[in-house]
Design a protein around this motif. Structure first.
Motif, PDB file in Angstrom:
ATOM      1  N   GLU A  49      11.162 -81.870  16.391  1.00 35.05           N
ATOM      2  CA  GLU A  49       9.859 -82.115  16.990  1.00 35.05           C
ATOM      3  C   GLU A  49       8.874 -81.048  16.576  1.00 35.05           C
ATOM      4  N   THR A  81       5.055 -86.735  15.869  1.00 40.25           N
ATOM      5  CA  THR A  81       5.570 -85.360  15.885  1.00 40.25           C
ATOM      6  C   THR A  81       7.092 -85.319  16.011  1.00 40.25           C
ATOM      7  N   ASN A  93       5.635 -79.052  17.200  1.00 36.03           N
ATOM      8  CA  ASN A  93       4.769 -78.663  18.310  1.00 36.03           C
ATOM      9  C   ASN A  93       3.709 -77.724  17.767  1.00 36.03           C
TER      10      ASN A  93
END
Lengths: 118, 116
Positions: free
Chosen positions: B66, B55, B68
């Motif tokens: 990143e 990720t 999420n």
């Protein structure tokens, strides 16, 4: 290094003129797109193509038309330009993902054509 | 239909400071995520992309992002910016459209302004 070219880079024309914005790519990508970009706004998809002889309208209604007679060439035409067409037009192409064989939507962009209609 | 929200239209920062540009999207089904950079009078250039796997994604020019999934976010970060990072940054999300093809949707862009 992306190889996608747009001409002209800048164009100033009068109302009512017919114009064609050229876009060519040498990467053999099957999918090509035209986006319209105005300052502070998201890019709006106006046309796209899955391949030769395929053209689709995007989310933003546009009075322009496109054609895809050859894989590498995706020109955009305005039959009668108006001041409301003043904008930046971005051409892009997209490769298939090598490991899966489908297109992820990753785009390679040209440098844009800035159109001003007086 | 997919929507992409870039929460900040403009982010001013001093040189060598860290920066985060935020991006949230609406759909949590299978998506591909991208950040692009646009310098004045140029087209967009890919900074980084998330297709699958880890990720945390690293891109060019020291940027990273990143993914999420629970928060449907894909924030862009750089630990130390340079003057040359001054540009417009666009987040894009690609999901499976009605035609069976992945079509990218773009946010409105964030203008990163790096001061000396």
């Amino acid at each position: 290094e992306a190889d996608i070219y747009q001409t002209p880079r800048y164009l100033v024309i009068g109302t009512g003129k017919k114009i064609t914005l050229e876009c060519s790519q040498t990467m053999g990508h099957d999918k090509m797109y035209w986006y319209q970009q105005d300052p502070g706004m998201e890019l709006h998809l106006i046309h796209y193509s899955y391949g030769v002889n395929s053209t689709e309208k995007g989310d933003l209604s546009s009075e322009s038309t496109v054609s895809r007679i050859r894989t590498e060439h995706f020109p955009l035409t305005l039959e009668s330009a108006r001041p409301s067409h003043t904008s930046q037009y971005l051409c892009a192409s997209s490769p298939r993902r090598r490991d899966r064989g489908f297109n992820t939507g990753e785009l390679f962009f040209g440098e844009g054509s800035r159109l001003t209609v007086l | 239909a997919q929507s992409v929200t870039q929460l900040d239209s403009q982010v001013p920062v001093f040189e060598e400071a860290p920066v985060e540009l935020r991006c949230n999207y609406s759909s949590s089904v299978s998506v591909y995520l991208f950040w692009y950079v646009q310098y004045p009078n140029q087209g967009l250039q890919l900074l980084l992309k998330y297709l699958s796997g880890s990720t945390l994604v690293k891109g060019i020019n020291g940027f990273e992002a990143e993914f999420n999934k629970s928060q449907t976010s894909f924030h862009l970060r750089k630990p130390s910016v340079h003057i040359s990072d001054t540009a417009e940054y666009f987040c894009a999300v690609s999901d499976l459209g009605s035609g069976g093809s992945y079509i990218p949707t773009f946010g409105r862009g964030t203008s990163l302004i790096v001061h000396p």
